[in-house]
Design a protein around this motif. Structure first.
Motif, PDB file in Angstrom:
ATOM      1  N   LYS A  30       1.475   9.184 -21.281  1.00  0.00           N
ATOM      2  CA  LYS A  30       1.752   8.449 -20.048  1.00  0.00           C
ATOM      3  C   LYS A  30       1.374   9.297 -18.843  1.00  0.00           C
ATOM      4  CE  LYS A  30       5.372   5.808 -22.354  1.00  0.00           C
ATOM      5  NZ  LYS A  30       4.429   4.728 -22.674  1.00  0.00           N
ATOM      6  N   ILE A  31       1.678   8.796 -17.660  1.00  0.00           N
ATOM      7  CA  ILE A  31       1.378   9.487 -16.417  1.00  0.00           C
ATOM      8  C   ILE A  31       2.598   9.431 -15.514  1.00  0.00           C
ATOM      9  CG2 ILE A  31       0.424   7.409 -15.310  1.00  0.00           C
ATOM     10  CD1 ILE A  31      -1.633   9.258 -13.942  1.00  0.00           C
ATOM     11  N   VAL A  32       2.814  10.501 -14.761  1.00  0.00           N
ATOM     12  CA  VAL A  32       3.923  10.556 -13.810  1.00  0.00           C
ATOM     13  C   VAL A  32       3.337  10.570 -12.401  1.00  0.00           C
ATOM     14  CG1 VAL A  32       5.928  11.854 -13.012  1.00  0.00           C
ATOM     15  CG2 VAL A  32       5.350  11.833 -15.454  1.00  0.00           C
ATOM     16  N   PHE A  33       3.830   9.672 -11.545  1.00  0.00           N
ATOM     17  CA  PHE A  33       3.372   9.575 -10.162  1.00  0.00           C
ATOM     18  C   PHE A  33       4.434  10.116  -9.213  1.00  0.00           C
ATOM     19  CE2 PHE A  33       1.087   5.795 -11.973  1.00  0.00           C
ATOM     20  CZ  PHE A  33      -0.203   6.268 -11.768  1.00  0.00           C
ATOM     21  N   LYS A  34       3.966  10.759  -8.143  1.00  0.00           N
ATOM     22  CA  LYS A  34       4.835  11.092  -7.007  1.00  0.00           C
ATOM     23  C   LYS A  34       4.195  10.459  -5.778  1.00  0.00           C
ATOM     24  CE  LYS A  34       7.975  12.949  -4.407  1.00  0.00           C
ATOM     25  NZ  LYS A  34       7.550  12.194  -3.198  1.00  0.00           N
ATOM     26  N   PHE A  35       4.859   9.432  -5.233  1.00  0.00           N
ATOM     27  CA  PHE A  35       4.350   8.706  -4.075  1.00  0.00           C
ATOM     28  C   PHE A  35       4.975   9.241  -2.791  1.00  0.00           C
ATOM     29  CE2 PHE A  35       4.222   5.287  -7.438  1.00  0.00           C
ATOM     30  CZ  PHE A  35       2.838   5.261  -7.561  1.00  0.00           C
ATOM     31  N   LYS A  36       4.199   9.218  -1.721  1.00  0.00           N
ATOM     32  CA  LYS A  36       4.706   9.633  -0.420  1.00  0.00           C
ATOM     33  C   LYS A  36       5.783   8.660   0.041  1.00  0.00           C
ATOM     34  CE  LYS A  36       3.216  10.855   4.250  1.00  0.00           C
ATOM     35  NZ  LYS A  36       2.061  10.978   5.178  1.00  0.00           N
ATOM     36  N   GLY A  37       6.908   9.198   0.498  1.00  0.00           N
ATOM     37  CA  GLY A  37       8.003   8.363   0.981  1.00  0.00           C
ATOM     38  C   GLY A  37       9.009   8.006  -0.090  1.00  0.00           C
ATOM     39  N   ILE A  38       8.702   8.276  -1.336  1.00  0.00           N
ATOM     40  CA  ILE A  38       9.640   8.042  -2.443  1.00  0.00           C
ATOM     41  C   ILE A  38      10.199   9.401  -2.831  1.00  0.00           C
ATOM     42  CG2 ILE A  38       9.953   7.059  -4.745  1.00  0.00           C
ATOM     43  CD1 ILE A  38       9.123   5.032  -2.613  1.00  0.00           C
ATOM     44  N   GLU A  39      11.411   9.712  -2.351  1.00  0.00           N
ATOM     45  CA  GLU A  39      11.907  11.082  -2.428  1.00  0.00           C
ATOM     46  C   GLU A  39      13.132  11.264  -3.320  1.00  0.00           C
ATOM     47  OE1 GLU A  39      10.065  13.246  -1.135  1.00  0.00           O
ATOM     48  OE2 GLU A  39       8.798  11.980   0.133  1.00  0.00           O
ATOM     49  N   SER A  40      13.633  10.184  -3.898  1.00  0.00           N
ATOM     50  CA  SER A  40      14.853  10.305  -4.700  1.00  0.00           C
ATOM     51  C   SER A  40      14.861   9.261  -5.805  1.00  0.00           C
ATOM     52  CB  SER A  40      16.095  10.109  -3.814  1.00  0.00           C
ATOM     53  OG  SER A  40      16.147   8.764  -3.341  1.00  0.00           O
ATOM     54  N   ILE A  41      15.818   9.407  -6.706  1.00  0.00           N
ATOM     55  CA  ILE A  41      15.987   8.423  -7.774  1.00  0.00           C
ATOM     56  C   ILE A  41      16.274   7.050  -7.180  1.00  0.00           C
ATOM     57  CG2 ILE A  41      17.460   7.725  -9.709  1.00  0.00           C
ATOM     58  CD1 ILE A  41      17.798  10.656 -10.408  1.00  0.00           C
ATOM     59  N   ASN A  42      17.085   7.017  -6.136  1.00  0.00           N
ATOM     60  CA  ASN A  42      17.427   5.737  -5.497  1.00  0.00           C
ATOM     61  C   ASN A  42      16.195   5.074  -4.888  1.00  0.00           C
ATOM     62  OD1 ASN A  42      20.132   5.936  -6.164  1.00  0.00           O
ATOM     63  ND2 ASN A  42      20.727   6.865  -4.217  1.00  0.00           N
ATOM     64  N   ASP A  43      15.258   5.876  -4.370  1.00  0.00           N
ATOM     65  CA  ASP A  43      14.015   5.315  -3.830  1.00  0.00           C
ATOM     66  C   ASP A  43      13.129   4.759  -4.946  1.00  0.00           C
ATOM     67  OD1 ASP A  43      14.741   6.079  -1.273  1.00  0.00           O
ATOM     68  OD2 ASP A  43      13.568   7.930  -1.296  1.00  0.00           O
ATOM     69  N   ALA A  44      13.110   5.462  -6.068  1.00  0.00           N
ATOM     70  CA  ALA A  44      12.185   5.119  -7.150  1.00  0.00           C
ATOM     71  C   ALA A  44      12.689   3.990  -8.034  1.00  0.00           C
ATOM     72  CB  ALA A  44      11.907   6.359  -8.006  1.00  0.00           C
ATOM     73  N   GLU A  90       0.847  -1.192   0.000  1.00  0.00           N
ATOM     74  CA  GLU A  90       0.000   0.000   0.000  1.00  0.00           C
ATOM     75  C   GLU A  90       0.889   1.251   0.000  1.00  0.00           C
ATOM     76  OE1 GLU A  90      -3.494   2.153   2.695  1.00  0.00           O
ATOM     77  OE2 GLU A  90      -3.000   0.029   3.016  1.00  0.00           O
ATOM     78  N   ILE A  91       0.477   2.253  -0.799  1.00  0.00           N
ATOM     79  CA  ILE A  91       1.270   3.477  -0.908  1.00  0.00           C
ATOM     80  C   ILE A  91       0.333   4.661  -1.134  1.00  0.00           C
ATOM     81  CG2 ILE A  91       1.645   3.455  -3.422  1.00  0.00           C
ATOM     82  CD1 ILE A  91       4.663   4.059  -2.698  1.00  0.00           C
ATOM     83  N   GLU A  92       0.765   5.822  -0.679  1.00  0.00           N
ATOM     84  CA  GLU A  92      -0.064   7.029  -0.813  1.00  0.00           C
ATOM     85  C   GLU A  92       0.383   7.855  -2.010  1.00  0.00           C
ATOM     86  OE1 GLU A  92      -1.074  11.152   1.659  1.00  0.00           O
ATOM     87  OE2 GLU A  92      -0.430   9.349   2.748  1.00  0.00           O
ATOM     88  N   LEU A  93      -0.569   8.253  -2.822  1.00  0.00           N
ATOM     89  CA  LEU A  93      -0.284   9.085  -3.988  1.00  0.00           C
ATOM     90  C   LEU A  93      -0.305  10.554  -3.572  1.00  0.00           C
ATOM     91  CD1 LEU A  93       0.134   9.356  -7.058  1.00  0.00           C
ATOM     92  CD2 LEU A  93      -2.361   9.366  -7.298  1.00  0.00           C
ATOM     93  N   GLU A  94       0.850  11.206  -3.685  1.00  0.00           N
ATOM     94  CA  GLU A  94       0.932  12.627  -3.330  1.00  0.00           C
ATOM     95  C   GLU A  94       0.423  13.507  -4.465  1.00  0.00           C
ATOM     96  OE1 GLU A  94       4.768  13.937  -2.115  1.00  0.00           O
ATOM     97  OE2 GLU A  94       4.647  12.979  -0.147  1.00  0.00           O
ATOM     98  N   SER A  95       0.880  13.207  -5.675  1.00  0.00           N
ATOM     99  CA  SER A  95       0.483  14.003  -6.833  1.00  0.00           C
ATOM    100  C   SER A  95       0.724  13.208  -8.105  1.00  0.00           C
ATOM    101  CB  SER A  95       1.261  15.325  -6.877  1.00  0.00           C
ATOM    102  OG  SER A  95       2.660  15.066  -7.010  1.00  0.00           O
ATOM    103  N   HIS A  96       0.204  13.711  -9.196  1.00  0.00           N
ATOM    104  CA  HIS A  96       0.419  13.069 -10.499  1.00  0.00           C
ATOM    105  C   HIS A  96       0.176  14.101 -11.588  1.00  0.00           C
ATOM    106  CE1 HIS A  96      -3.958  13.009 -10.378  1.00  0.00           C
ATOM    107  NE2 HIS A  96      -3.935  12.838 -11.687  1.00  0.00           N
ATOM    108  N   TRP A  97       0.710  13.825 -12.763  1.00  0.00           N
ATOM    109  CA  TRP A  97       0.421  14.653 -13.925  1.00  0.00           C
ATOM    110  C   TRP A  97       0.624  13.808 -15.170  1.00  0.00           C
ATOM    111  CZ3 TRP A  97       4.604  15.313 -10.755  1.00  0.00           C
ATOM    112  CH2 TRP A  97       5.883  15.167 -11.321  1.00  0.00           C
ATOM    113  N   PHE A  98      -0.017  14.227 -16.255  1.00  0.00           N
ATOM    114  CA  PHE A  98       0.060  13.486 -17.501  1.00  0.00           C
ATOM    115  C   PHE A  98       1.182  14.033 -18.362  1.00  0.00           C
ATOM    116  CE2 PHE A  98      -4.304  13.065 -15.999  1.00  0.00           C
ATOM    117  CZ  PHE A  98      -4.416  11.687 -15.981  1.00  0.00           C
ATOM    118  N   PHE A  99       1.928  13.129 -18.969  1.00  0.00           N
ATOM    119  CA  PHE A  99       3.079  13.487 -19.791  1.00  0.00           C
ATOM    120  C   PHE A  99       2.963  12.743 -21.113  1.00  0.00           C
ATOM    121  CE2 PHE A  99       7.537  12.775 -21.116  1.00  0.00           C
ATOM    122  CZ  PHE A  99       7.945  14.099 -21.224  1.00  0.00           C
ATOM    123  N   ARG A 100       2.557  13.490 -22.162  1.00  0.00           N
ATOM    124  CA  ARG A 100       2.267  12.868 -23.459  1.00  0.00           C
ATOM    125  C   ARG A 100       1.193  11.797 -23.264  1.00  0.00           C
ATOM    126  NH1 ARG A 100       8.590  12.649 -25.522  1.00  0.00           N
ATOM    127  NH2 ARG A 100       8.877  14.919 -25.539  1.00  0.00           N
TER     128      ARG A 100
END
Length: 204
Positions: free
Chosen positions: A66-80, A54-64
């Motif tokens: 596709k879709i870009v997600f920003k999840f809570k607790g995922i704060e860096s490239i290494n996390d993602a 389970e994960i919380e969705l902080e924000s999102h936006w559409f890119f062409r």
């Protein structure tokens, strides 16, 4: 919850940016519902061996397309980065209601395409749905081995066009279609003779 109790709405592809954002393929016909969703679940590629996270969705936006997600607790490239290939899911009980005659994209995966124009031949199993490369979704169909020496399994791309569609039975995992003549031949692998002919032309 067993796999049948989940609805896959996106598939994570790669990192996007430096703050943990992840770009994904959209696998739902209702992407606008991400506006009201905060709770999502991540299912790893090896789904038989791991539980959804389970994960919380902080924000999102559409890119062409596709879709870009920003999840809570995922704060860096290494996390993602470890989330590449994960599927984004919601419980069946939370999926959007459908109009009559509609079907969820995820329900098509695992169905067999039956060509009524060829006396009900089973073309193969739908292993993916490509909704991004063209205006019409493409069924990625895994065709079985056939012919002398058994050719290797090969994926065929079949447009999910209403004009060709006869019926869908999700429970029986059947998609009945009448495919145009020559469509499957476009996806057929080259014979050894065709390969030799191309090699000869290249040498000339």
């Amino acid at each position: 919850m067993p796999p049948s109790d989940w609805v896959i709405v996106a598939r994570l592809l790669r990192t996007h940016g430096r703050r943990g954002e992840i770009i994904a393929d959209i696998l739902t016909d209702f992407p606008e519902r991400f506006e009201e969703r905060r709770r999502l679940f991540l299912i790893p590629p090896e789904r038989l061996h791991s539980r959804p996270r389970e994960i919380e969705l902080e924000s999102h936006w559409f890119f062409r397309s596709k879709i870009v997600f920003k999840f809570k607790g995922i704060e860096s490239i290494n996390d993602a980065e470890p989330l590449r290939g994960f599927e984004v899911a919601v419980p069946q009980s939370e999926r959007a209601p459908l109009e009559e005659g509609s079907v969820y994209v995820g329900d098509l995966i695992g169905c067999h395409v039956i060509d009524l124009g060829r006396n009900g031949v089973d073309i193969g199993e739908v292993v993916d749905v490509d909704s991004a490369s063209s205006s019409t979704s493409l069924l990625v169909v895994r065709r079985p081995s056939s012919g002398p020496g058994k050719r290797k399994e090969q994926d065929a791309l079949i447009p999910f066009a209403k004009a060709w569609l006869e019926a869908i039975d999700v429970e029986q995992q059947r998609i009945e279609m009448r495919l145009p003549a020559g469509l499957l031949e476009i996806n057929a692998p080259m014979t050894k003779e065709e390969q030799r002919e191309i090699e000869t032309r290249n040498k000339e």
